[in-house]
Design an enzyme around this catalytic site. Structure first.
Site, PDB file in Angstrom:
ATOM      1  N   ASN A   9       0.871  -1.182   0.000  1.00 53.39           N
ATOM      2  CA  ASN A   9       0.000   0.000   0.000  1.00 53.39           C
ATOM      3  C   ASN A   9       0.906   1.229   0.000  1.00 53.39           C
ATOM      4  O   ASN A   9       1.489   1.564   1.028  1.00 53.39           O
ATOM      5  CB  ASN A   9      -0.897  -0.040   1.248  1.00 53.39           C
ATOM      6  CG  ASN A   9      -1.742   1.211   1.402  1.00 53.39           C
ATOM      7  OD1 ASN A   9      -1.806   2.045   0.492  1.00 53.39           O
ATOM      8  ND2 ASN A   9      -2.400   1.337   2.548  1.00 53.39           N
ATOM      9  N   LYS A  11       0.113   4.241  -0.262  1.00 53.98           N
ATOM     10  CA  LYS A  11      -0.549   5.423   0.326  1.00 53.98           C
ATOM     11  C   LYS A  11      -0.328   6.651  -0.567  1.00 53.98           C
ATOM     12  O   LYS A  11      -0.317   6.495  -1.787  1.00 53.98           O
ATOM     13  CB  LYS A  11      -0.051   5.639   1.761  1.00 53.98           C
ATOM     14  CG  LYS A  11      -0.171   4.350   2.587  1.00 53.98           C
ATOM     15  CD  LYS A  11      -0.041   4.555   4.061  1.00 53.98           C
ATOM     16  CE  LYS A  11      -0.207   3.204   4.758  1.00 53.98           C
ATOM     17  NZ  LYS A  11      -0.216   3.302   6.203  1.00 53.98           N
ATOM     18  N   HIS A  95      -9.552   1.008   4.777  1.00 52.44           N
ATOM     19  CA  HIS A  95      -8.291   1.222   5.502  1.00 52.44           C
ATOM     20  C   HIS A  95      -8.545   2.193   6.655  1.00 52.44           C
ATOM     21  O   HIS A  95      -9.337   3.121   6.519  1.00 52.44           O
ATOM     22  CB  HIS A  95      -7.235   1.790   4.555  1.00 52.44           C
ATOM     23  CG  HIS A  95      -5.876   1.788   5.161  1.00 52.44           C
ATOM     24  ND1 HIS A  95      -5.485   2.764   6.052  1.00 52.44           N
ATOM     25  CD2 HIS A  95      -4.851   0.914   5.069  1.00 52.44           C
ATOM     26  CE1 HIS A  95      -4.252   2.476   6.462  1.00 52.44           C
ATOM     27  NE2 HIS A  95      -3.847   1.371   5.882  1.00 52.44           N
ATOM     28  N   GLU A  97      -6.989   4.606   7.678  1.00 52.89           N
ATOM     29  CA  GLU A  97      -6.767   6.024   7.340  1.00 52.89           C
ATOM     30  C   GLU A  97      -7.938   6.610   6.547  1.00 52.89           C
ATOM     31  O   GLU A  97      -8.166   7.812   6.597  1.00 52.89           O
ATOM     32  CB  GLU A  97      -5.433   6.167   6.590  1.00 52.89           C
ATOM     33  CG  GLU A  97      -4.257   5.983   7.550  1.00 52.89           C
ATOM     34  CD  GLU A  97      -2.960   5.508   6.909  1.00 52.89           C
ATOM     35  OE1 GLU A  97      -2.859   5.527   5.670  1.00 52.89           O
ATOM     36  OE2 GLU A  97      -2.052   5.120   7.666  1.00 52.89           O
ATOM     37  N   GLY A 188       2.008   2.363  10.834  1.00 50.13           N
ATOM     38  CA  GLY A 188       2.922   3.498  10.712  1.00 50.13           C
ATOM     39  C   GLY A 188       3.612   3.867  12.014  1.00 50.13           C
ATOM     40  O   GLY A 188       4.228   4.920  12.116  1.00 50.13           O
ATOM     41  N   GLY A 249       2.789  -1.172   4.312  1.00 52.30           N
ATOM     42  CA  GLY A 249       2.746   0.256   4.002  1.00 52.30           C
ATOM     43  C   GLY A 249       4.145   0.776   3.728  1.00 52.30           C
ATOM     44  O   GLY A 249       4.715   0.545   2.664  1.00 52.30           O
ATOM     45  N   GLY A 250       4.733   1.440   4.710  1.00 49.53           N
ATOM     46  CA  GLY A 250       6.029   2.117   4.552  1.00 49.53           C
ATOM     47  C   GLY A 250       7.100   1.258   3.882  1.00 49.53           C
ATOM     48  O   GLY A 250       7.796   1.731   2.970  1.00 49.53           O
TER      49      GLY A 250
HETATM   50  P1  PGA Z   1       2.650   0.421   7.677  1.00 50.74           P
HETATM   51  O1  PGA Z   1       1.191   0.544   7.021  1.00 50.74           O
HETATM   52  O2  PGA Z   1       3.240  -0.861   7.131  1.00 50.74           O
HETATM   53  O3  PGA Z   1       3.394   1.626   7.200  1.00 50.74           O
HETATM   54  O4  PGA Z   1       2.476   0.363   9.135  1.00 50.74           O
HETATM   55  C1  PGA Z   1       0.394  -0.593   6.844  1.00 50.74           C
HETATM   56  C2  PGA Z   1      -0.928  -0.204   6.259  1.00 50.74           C
HETATM   57  O5  PGA Z   1      -1.399   0.898   6.542  1.00 50.74           O
HETATM   58  O6  PGA Z   1      -1.543  -0.959   5.511  1.00 50.74           O
END
Ligand code: PGA
Length: 266
Positions: A9, A11, A95, A97, A188, A249-250
């Site tokens: 992802n 983002k 998600h 977010e 995150g 994510g990151g």
């Molecule tokens: P993260 O994000 O790996 O940066 O913690 C995961 C996600 O939001 O799917």
């Protein structure tokens, strides 16, 4: 046997040119992998460029959100048919977010701002009903905040999120559904959920599907873990029996890191 799924992802990161460059690198390194579904989810505007970069490889394309109508006066929204037209096979839904629930508080977002993210079980139910008939595979995210976990509400919150999103949808439409357990406090923050605990909650999610529908559906639906997954912790998570993959994510923005995560797949 459920095929392991590793989704990146991105983002709100990378321009179309940057995204195409990352996708090209990933294609060169893991584009012929078999028995593993790798899905890249760039921002909407990068979908065509990333689709071009991935064409002919085994890597798949996903979007980060969608609207529930096929067309209409919905300024700023993107429809399921548009996602299919640019080559999407998957779409992330719900998600945290987009629900306005952030693991790492953003100092620019006040309580009032957060309310405008506006995703809830009712909108997710509409989105699921909109994408399933098109054959777009949803990656439905569920998970509790730290406050909810501390209050012992983890299971109740997840049950409520599942029941609300899936309400009135028949089992035979849900065989391609993917669910991602994403504890909000792990997203995150660098605070990955302990692998055994992630496995326990993923098992709980599978049991809910069995109870709500049928044992066969629970056995077929893939349940992923997401939240601070890195190359260092992926192995432990991906070897848990109830965890069928990870939503990253990151760490998905770094080619070396993401490639290493895919090597941890059982
Ligand atoms: P993260 O994000 O790996 O940066 O913690 C995961 C996600 O939001 O799917």
């Amino acid at each position: 046997m459920r095929t392991c799924l590793i989704a990146g992802n991105w983002k709100m990161h990378l321009t179309p040119a940057e995204g195409a460059a990352l996708a090209t690198t990933l294609r060169q390194r893991i584009g012929t992998r078999l028995n593993l579904d790798v899905v890249l989810c760039p921002p909407f505007v990068s979908l065509p460029a990333v689709a071009d970069a991935l064409r002919g490889s085994n890597l798949k394309l996903g979007a980060q959100n969608v609207f529930w109508a096929d067309a209409g006066a919905y300024t700023g929204q993107i429809s399921p048919t548009m996602l299919i037209a640019v080559g999407c096979e998957y779409v992330i839904l719900g998600h945290s977010e987009t629900r306005g629930r952030f693991g790492k508080p953003d100092p620019h977002l006040t309580e009032q701002h957060l309310r405008y993210f506006g995703e809830n079980e009712a909108t997710l139910n509409l989105k699921l009903r909109a994408v399933l008939p098109h054959g777009l595979k949803p990656i439905l995210c569920v998970g509790e905040t730290l406050q909810e976990r501390t209050a012992g509400q983890t299971e109740a919150i997840i049950r409520q999120q599942l029941e609300g999103a899936l309400q009135g949808i028949d089992a035979d439409e849900l065989y391609e559904l993917v669910i991602a357990y994403e504890p909000v406090w792990a997203i995150g923050t660098g605070q990955v959920c302990d692998a055994e605990e992630a496995n326990r909650v993923c098992g709980f999610i599978r049991q809910q599907l069995k109870d709500l529908y049928a044992p066969e559906l629970g056995e077929q639906v893939r349940v992923l873990y997401g939240g601070s997954v890195t190359a260092a912790n992926a192995q432990g998570l991906l070897h848990q029996p109830e965890i069928d993959g990870v939503l990253v994510g990151g760490a998905s923005l770094n080619a070396d890191e993401f490639v290493q995560i895919t090597y941890c797949a059982p």
